[in-house]
Design a protein around this motif. Structure first.
Motif, short mmCIF file in Angstrom:
data_model
loop_
_atom_site.label_atom_id
_atom_site.label_comp_id
_atom_site.label_asym_id
_atom_site.label_seq_id
_atom_site.Cartn_x
_atom_site.Cartn_y
_atom_site.Cartn_z
N PHE A 45 9.87 -85.36 60.53
CA PHE A 45 8.67 -86.16 60.25
C PHE A 45 8.79 -87.56 60.82
N ASP A 46 9.98 -88.16 60.73
CA ASP A 46 10.16 -89.51 61.30
C ASP A 46 9.94 -89.52 62.80
N TYR A 47 10.24 -88.42 63.47
CA TYR A 47 9.99 -88.33 64.91
C TYR A 47 8.49 -88.16 65.19
N VAL A 48 7.85 -87.30 64.43
CA VAL A 48 6.43 -86.99 64.65
C VAL A 48 5.54 -88.19 64.37
N ARG A 49 5.84 -88.94 63.37
CA ARG A 49 4.91 -89.98 62.93
C ARG A 49 4.79 -91.16 63.90
N TYR A 50 5.77 -91.33 64.79
CA TYR A 50 5.73 -92.47 65.70
C TYR A 50 5.09 -92.10 67.04
N LEU A 51 4.02 -92.80 67.37
CA LEU A 51 3.30 -92.55 68.61
C LEU A 51 4.17 -92.80 69.84
N LYS A 52 5.14 -93.68 69.73
CA LYS A 52 6.02 -93.98 70.87
C LYS A 52 6.80 -92.75 71.33
N ASN A 53 6.91 -91.73 70.48
CA ASN A 53 7.63 -90.51 70.84
C ASN A 53 6.76 -89.50 71.58
N GLN A 54 5.46 -89.66 71.53
CA GLN A 54 4.57 -88.67 72.15
C GLN A 54 4.81 -88.47 73.65
N PRO A 55 5.10 -89.51 74.43
CA PRO A 55 5.34 -89.27 75.86
C PRO A 55 6.57 -88.38 76.12
N GLU A 56 7.40 -88.16 75.12
CA GLU A 56 8.58 -87.31 75.27
C GLU A 56 8.26 -85.83 75.06
N TYR A 57 7.19 -85.52 74.33
CA TYR A 57 6.93 -84.11 74.00
C TYR A 57 5.49 -83.66 74.24
N ASN A 58 4.53 -84.54 74.24
CA ASN A 58 3.12 -84.16 74.34
C ASN A 58 2.80 -83.62 75.73
N LYS A 59 2.47 -82.35 75.80
CA LYS A 59 2.21 -81.65 77.06
C LYS A 59 1.22 -82.40 77.94
N TRP A 60 0.15 -82.90 77.35
CA TRP A 60 -0.90 -83.56 78.12
C TRP A 60 -0.41 -84.87 78.73
N LEU A 61 0.41 -85.60 77.99
CA LEU A 61 0.93 -86.86 78.51
C LEU A 61 2.01 -86.62 79.57
N LEU A 62 2.66 -85.47 79.51
CA LEU A 62 3.71 -85.15 80.48
C LEU A 62 3.17 -84.60 81.80
N SER A 167 3.90 -78.32 73.46
CA SER A 167 4.27 -79.62 72.88
C SER A 167 5.26 -79.43 71.74
N LEU A 168 5.03 -78.43 70.90
CA LEU A 168 5.95 -78.15 69.79
C LEU A 168 7.32 -77.71 70.32
#
Length: 177
Positions: A45-62, A167-168
């Motif tokens: 949850f601590d990883y998911v809640r921070y938007l700064k982590n999205q570029p590491e996993y979010n398919k669309w941002l990658l 993404s998951l």
């Protein structure tokens, strides 16, 4: 001249039928994807809640390494925090991802805004054991009448659902490495 009139009448009839079908077609859809991550619910949850982590996993941002990413609003991880993105890749596009509500250790509600549509949903974390977490991503969106007609021909579960699943998997890889 009569042929042109017949063609126009046929086109009007086809468009009319499509509009009527759209009136009775679904306009909203919900997608659900789940994954089990071998980490504690707090870590996940601590990883998911921070938007700064999205570029590491979010398919669309990658999809585009040149995606412009910014942050505004409240502090990261809190309701009102917003990740902005802009890409030349049409699948990423331009928009915002806003945290709407946080239930610490359990659920993060979000809203995604693009020029053409808005989606919302949540990511929920549930402890399966001390070192195993089920992560569920719910995504809600739709299209208003008459554009919803295209939903009859598009498998949104496959199109967007596969991206959510990826993404998951990216998140699982990051957290279990």
């Amino acid at each position: 001249m009569k042929m042109i009139i017949k063609i126009i009448v046929v086109i009007i009839a086809i468009v009319s039928v499509c509009l009527v079908i759209a009136m009775f077609s679904k306009s909203k859809y919900t997608l659900t994807r789940e994954i089990t991550i071998n980490r504690s619910v707090d870590d996940v949850f601590d990883y998911v809640r921070y938007l700064k982590n999205q570029p590491e996993y979010n398919k669309w941002l990658l999809l585009d390494p040149n995606t412009k990413i910014g942050y505004k609003g409240e502090s990261d991880g809190l309701p009102g925090a917003i990740l902005t993105f802009e890409s030349k890749n049409s699948k990423t596009g331009k928009g915002e991802f806003e945290i709407k509500k946080v239930t610490t250790g359990e659920r993060l509600d979000f809203e995604i805004r693009f020029l053409a549509f808005t989606a919302n949903g949540y990511i929920a974390a549930k402890a399966l054991s001390p070192n195993s977490t089920k992560l569920t991503w719910i995504y809600n969106s739709g299209m208003n009448w008459p554009v919803n007609f295209v939903l009859l021909f598009m498998d949104m579960d496959k199109i967007i659902g596969n991206d959510i699943a990826e993404s998951l998997r990216n998140m699982k890889h990051r957290l279990e490495s």
